[in-house]
Design a protein around this motif. Structure first.
Motif, short mmCIF file in Angstrom:
data_model
loop_
_atom_site.label_atom_id
_atom_site.label_comp_id
_atom_site.label_asym_id
_atom_site.label_seq_id
_atom_site.Cartn_x
_atom_site.Cartn_y
_atom_site.Cartn_z
N GLY A 12 0.79 -1.22 0.00
CA GLY A 12 0.00 0.00 0.00
C GLY A 12 0.82 1.27 0.00
N MET A 13 2.08 1.17 0.42
CA MET A 13 2.95 2.35 0.47
C MET A 13 4.39 1.91 0.69
N VAL A 14 5.31 2.85 0.46
CA VAL A 14 6.72 2.64 0.79
C VAL A 14 7.25 3.93 1.42
N LEU A 15 8.34 3.79 2.19
CA LEU A 15 9.00 4.94 2.77
C LEU A 15 10.30 5.17 2.01
N LEU A 16 10.35 6.25 1.22
CA LEU A 16 11.52 6.54 0.41
C LEU A 16 12.51 7.41 1.19
N GLU A 17 13.76 6.97 1.22
CA GLU A 17 14.81 7.69 1.93
C GLU A 17 15.60 8.57 0.96
N PRO A 18 15.97 9.78 1.36
CA PRO A 18 16.80 10.64 0.50
C PRO A 18 18.08 9.94 0.08
N GLY A 19 18.41 10.08 -1.21
CA GLY A 19 19.61 9.45 -1.75
C GLY A 19 19.36 8.07 -2.33
N ALA A 20 18.23 7.46 -2.04
CA ALA A 20 17.93 6.12 -2.53
C ALA A 20 17.60 6.16 -4.02
N SER A 21 17.80 5.02 -4.68
CA SER A 21 17.40 4.87 -6.08
C SER A 21 15.96 4.36 -6.14
N PHE A 22 15.20 4.84 -7.13
CA PHE A 22 13.81 4.41 -7.26
C PHE A 22 13.44 4.45 -8.73
N VAL A 23 12.80 3.39 -9.21
CA VAL A 23 12.51 3.24 -10.63
C VAL A 23 11.00 3.38 -10.89
#
Length: 485
Positions: A90-101
């Motif tokens: 249902g959701m994710v927690l994105l951290e600064p500096g992480a890669s995301f596609v």
């Protein structure tokens, strides 16, 4: 005869648009909202089925009729779905500096590494270095690379990203068309209950509005109906095309949410003032929208900042202010409308009338428009109690409403569709009155109507406009100054 507005403790020229939703769909709640001052009901086609919208439109018409009012109904199209897909949790927690596609080809549910896209064209619309703003700018991604269907990004501003959140590109540049297949189907639904206005989401050019008008006119032909078109200004690309978009529309909406994400929050206040000014200059109406009373979704009173926001829109000259989630899903829909109505009325008391300056250097090539302006000027300088316009199309009251005179404009029309459309015009009170008689009889009927409603009393001066022959669209050619008997 029926009025478009029932008497209220404080006279108010600015109109209120409220969004219908779960919090406001009970007849008793809706009736109280109408009594509190709603003039236009917005049906948000981003949510619900065709059956839901048809049922809600019926509810609005029936409730308004019981209240002795005529409201306009606005069908607000969803527009293109420029959104991420869904996540396994249902959701994710994105951290600064992480890669995301962001992957247009992905079919499985998303995770911390990436997510699918509803908008499959995104890989062709972006390049390395572009900034993507998700969830109204709460998540910021920088495009690192584009590989086929994949947009590989680096998280610059992290946080929680949940299912189906929106995507904007900073500075604009997404190629999604303004009208989707769903919008075209929704136009047919809206025309089946003769929506008075259709709001088009994300138009970038006048061509988008011209196409929407063609689709609406075709869908409405069997009902002998022609809706008004509202351009929602929420794309960066729309700003340089604003005057052309205005010319192709009946009105615009200052849709500050997506617009702020694309151009930056700091640019929006000046753009709002520019849009309102241009709309008035082009004889179009304008709605100011988005987060006007946002805190009242959960609180019974607005913040001081929200009060100032609404008041400043009024002082800028907006025709209407709009409520979205506040009335659709908020805890206090009636109280929100009441608060907004009071703010509008108070702000209008502080307005400056600059009619002489407005007319300086102006010329008019049309007889009907010259009569409208003459009525304003004369009524203001004579101190008339009211301005009355006998109108078939509503054009004369619209022209009058572009200028501040602090004299109520009563628009008397034999057509209920015109009465409903005029519900959004600032300082115009639309009333239904048969005009199938000759001119002298119509003028006498109009005065009786005004006196019966307490609008004028014996000895009061008022200005009235009409056309000869009666009932001819665009035929306003007479101005008369009357003293009520």
């Amino acid at each position: 005869m029926s009025t478009a507005e029932s008497p209220t403790p404080r006279r108010r020229g600015t109109k209120i648009v409220a969004t219908l939703g779960p919090a406001s769909s009970e007849p008793a709640v809706l009736e109280r909202m109408i009594a509190a001052g709603v003039n236009v009901m917005r049906l948000n086609f981003s949510h619900g089925t065709a059956k839901d919208h048809i049922e809600r439109a019926r509810l609005v018409r029936e409730t308004a009729q019981r209240a002795g009012r005529e409201l306009a109904i606005m069908a607000d199209l969803q527009g293109p779905k420029i959104r991420v897909g869904k996540f396994a949790d249902g959701m994710v927690l994105l951290e600064p500096g992480a890669s995301f596609v962001l992957d247009a080809a992905r079919t499985e549910l998303g995770d911390l590494q990436g997510v699918g896209l509803d908008y499959k064209e995104l890989p062709r619309d972006v390049k390395p270095g572009d900034t993507l703003l998700l969830n109204d700018g709460l998540i910021v991604l920088e495009v690192a690379a584009v590989r086929g269907d994949q947009v590989r990004t680096t998280v610059r501003l992290g946080g929680v990203l949940s299912n189906n959140k929106g995507i904007n590109k900073q500075g604009g540049g997404l190629t999604a068309p303004a009208l989707t297949a769903k919008d075209m189907e929704d136009i047919r639904t809206a025309m089946s209950f003769q929506a008075d206005y259709v709001a088009v989401s994300f138009p970038k050019t006048a061509t988008d509005m011209e196409m929407a008008r063609q689709l609406c006119n075709v869908a409405a032909a069997e009902y002998r109906h022609k809706p008004g078109l509202i351009a929602k200004i929420e794309r960066a690309e729309a700003i340089p095309n604003l005057e052309k978009i205005l010319e192709a529309s009946d009105g615009i909406m200052v849709a500050r949410g997506d617009l702020a994400v694309e151009v930056g929050n700091a640019a929006v206040p000046a753009l709002q003032k520019k849009m309102i000014r241009l709309a008035l200059q082009h004889d179009k109406f304008v709605i100011t929208a988005t987060q006007m009373m946002e805190s009242m979704i959960t609180n019974p009173v607005p913040t001081r900042a929200e009060v100032s926001d609404v008041a400043n829109a009024v002082l800028d000259g907006t025709d209407a202010v709009m409520l979205s989630a506040e009335t659709a899903s908020g805890k206090f829909p009636v109280e929100t409308v009441t608060e907004m109505a009071n703010i509008c009325a108070e702000a209008e008391m502080a307005e400056d009338v600059k009619l002489d300056a407005d007319f300086s250097g102006m010329t008019f090539s049309r007889i009907d428009q010259s009569i409208a302006m003459g009525a304003l000027f004369t009524a203001y300088h004579l101190g008339c109690k009211a301005i009355v316009a006998l109108t078939d199309s509503g054009s004369t009251p619209l022209w009058m409403s572009r200028h501040r005179v602090h004299i109520p404009i009563y628009a008397l029309t034999p057509r209920v569709v015109t009465q409903r459309k005029m519900a959004i015009y600032r300082n115009v009170r639309p009333l239904l009155m048969d005009q199938s008689v000759d001119r002298d009889q119509a003028l006498a009927d109009a005065e009786r109507h005004l006196k019966r409603r307490g609008i004028v009393g014996s000895g009061d001066i008022y200005a009235i406009t009409c056309g000869e022959p009666m009932g001819a669209p665009g035929g306003t050619n007479m101005l008369k100054i009357c003293r009520a008997e």
